[in-house]
Design an enzyme around this catalytic site. Structure first.
Site, PDB file in Angstrom:
ATOM      1  N   ILE A   1      26.870  36.760  46.926  1.00 42.17           N
ATOM      2  CA  ILE A   1      27.807  37.670  46.273  1.00 42.17           C
ATOM      3  C   ILE A   1      27.832  37.280  44.799  1.00 42.17           C
ATOM      4  O   ILE A   1      27.966  36.103  44.464  1.00 42.17           O
ATOM      5  CB  ILE A   1      29.206  37.585  46.911  1.00 42.17           C
ATOM      6  CG1 ILE A   1      30.188  38.532  46.212  1.00 42.17           C
ATOM      7  CG2 ILE A   1      29.734  36.170  46.917  1.00 42.17           C
ATOM      8  CD1 ILE A   1      31.560  38.580  46.890  1.00 42.17           C
ATOM      9  N   SER A   2      27.650  38.237  43.914  1.00 44.57           N
ATOM     10  CA  SER A   2      27.519  37.939  42.486  1.00 44.57           C
ATOM     11  C   SER A   2      28.831  37.437  41.896  1.00 44.57           C
ATOM     12  O   SER A   2      29.921  37.668  42.427  1.00 44.57           O
ATOM     13  CB  SER A   2      27.073  39.193  41.724  1.00 44.57           C
ATOM     14  OG  SER A   2      25.786  39.593  42.124  1.00 44.57           O
ATOM     15  N   LYS A   3      28.730  36.734  40.770  1.00 45.20           N
ATOM     16  CA  LYS A   3      29.896  36.267  40.047  1.00 45.20           C
ATOM     17  C   LYS A   3      30.767  37.459  39.643  1.00 45.20           C
ATOM     18  O   LYS A   3      30.249  38.517  39.282  1.00 45.20           O
ATOM     19  CB  LYS A   3      29.485  35.512  38.784  1.00 45.20           C
ATOM     20  CG  LYS A   3      28.663  34.259  39.019  1.00 45.20           C
ATOM     21  CD  LYS A   3      28.265  33.641  37.687  1.00 45.20           C
ATOM     22  CE  LYS A   3      27.411  32.392  37.880  1.00 45.20           C
ATOM     23  NZ  LYS A   3      27.014  31.815  36.580  1.00 45.20           N
TER      24      LYS A   3
ATOM     25  N   ARG B   1      38.481  39.692  46.865  1.00 49.65           N
ATOM     26  CA  ARG B   1      37.144  39.102  46.986  1.00 49.65           C
ATOM     27  C   ARG B   1      37.045  38.143  48.162  1.00 49.65           C
ATOM     28  O   ARG B   1      35.981  38.006  48.778  1.00 49.65           O
ATOM     29  CB  ARG B   1      36.772  38.397  45.681  1.00 49.65           C
ATOM     30  CG  ARG B   1      35.298  37.983  45.573  1.00 49.65           C
ATOM     31  CD  ARG B   1      34.974  37.512  44.166  1.00 49.65           C
ATOM     32  NE  ARG B   1      33.546  37.240  43.978  1.00 49.65           N
ATOM     33  CZ  ARG B   1      33.020  36.024  43.874  1.00 49.65           C
ATOM     34  NH1 ARG B   1      33.799  34.949  43.953  1.00 49.65           N
ATOM     35  NH2 ARG B   1      31.724  35.867  43.693  1.00 49.65           N
TER      36      ARG B   1
END
Length: 326
Positions: free
Chosen positions: A174-176, A148
């Site tokens: 950017i999503s969790k 990530r």
């Protein structure tokens, strides 16, 4: 049967017009949990993220049924956390992945510490996602495999493996990790792998990289040109041959590439775009946040040529889904 966003009983199955006209519920409690009375037609799906613990029941199938993809180098140093199956063909073994970036000039942002890219840090992130209720072993293995930190700015790399949404520019995020895992698990519905998946909102490319471990072909569309280019740069070192990036209006989908087994929308609209619902294969699933200031994660299943079923899941917060390109 209950579960409509307006709080009134809704007839199932739905027509396409039913999916696109119901407003989001403004009275949803602030805690992230499913609506009271939400439909429970999805077998084995965990419906609470805030209250969920380690999931029980039988283990889901592994992702080993997915044929290996050419162009990948299996990782020798990255192993899945205890209890998770190993997956061949991981992109983490590609040159340049799993290492800190090249040193930068004096006065620039410091380089990423090797500790941030280690297997242990990534494994802790996966453990938190699993503790949050995501149990599909293939999804967890994909989260373990994809670095990530390679998808965010170097200044944000120390936060890359936290359960946090991070800015990627152009008012996007950017999503969790937990949200990424949750949405993909719902789309998978216990299957070991998918054939064709459409992602609406490529962003920095992170979720597309996760999906590439779980689907034979991943199509991803982004309306913001600089983000489309950024995703290409981020994904290039991973040498992923089964992702096709498109620049265009995500609300229109990709009709020439349809039908899709799953569609994952990474931005919140006030409705489910009809064009996207129509591009689902019969038996396929669309997962999207729906609403304005108050948003709910919504599952749409296509159960016939002109029939869909809608299930309201968790409270979420995403950037808006917009039309057109910029």
């Amino acid at each position: 049967m209950t579960g409509s966003r307006d709080g009134q009983p809704k007839r199932f199955p739905l027509t396409l017009s039913d999916l696109t006209k119901a407003p989001a519920r403004p009275d949803l409690p602030s805690r992230q949990r499913p609506l009271a009375g939400a439909t429970a037609s999805v077998t084995g799906m965990t419906t609470s993220r805030a209250q969920a613990g380690t999931p029980g029941g039988k283990p889901l199938p592994t992702a080993s049924g997915l044929p290996p993809r050419p162009g990948y180098i299996a990782p020798a140093a990255v192993k899945p956390p205890p209890g998770m199956p190993a997956r061949s063909g991981s992109a983490t073994g590609a040159p340049g992945i799993g290492r800190s970036p090249a040193p930068q000039a004096a006065g620039k942002t410091p380089v990423v510490s090797l500790a941030l890219t280690s297997e242990r840090v990534r494994s802790r992130m996966v453990e938190r996602v699993r503790d949050g209720g995501v149990s599909h072993p293939g999804v967890l293995a994909a989260l373990q495999a994809v670095p990530r930190h390679a998808f965010v700015d170097a200044a944000l790399a120390p936060q890359a493996y936290e359960e946090a949404a991070l800015p990627i520019g152009h008012h996007q995020t950017i999503s969790k990790p937990g949200v990424v895992g949750r949405m993909i698990e719902v789309a998978m519905h216990g299957r070991p792998h998918l054939e064709r998946v459409l992602e609406v909102g490529t962003g920095c490319g992170y979720q597309a990289a996760i999906l590439s471990h779980l689907a034979q072909d991943v199509f991803s569309i982004e309306r913001i040109k600089p983000l489309h280019e950024r995703a290409k740069r981020n994904l290039r070192p991973l040498r992923v041959p089964n992702i096709r990036l498109h620049y265009g209006d995500g609300r229109l989908g990709l009709p020439d590439s349809a039908p899709f087994d799953a569609i994952i929308v990474a931005a919140a609209g006030l409705d489910v775009p009809a064009a996207l619902a129509e591009q689902l294969r019969i038996g396929g699933r669309l997962i999207a946040p729906v609403g304005g200031d108050s948003q709910v994660l919504t599952l749409v299943e296509r159960i016939g040529a002109h029939q869909w079923r809608e299930t309201v899941l968790d409270r979420v917060f995403f950037v808006p889904l917009k039309s057109g390109v910029i």
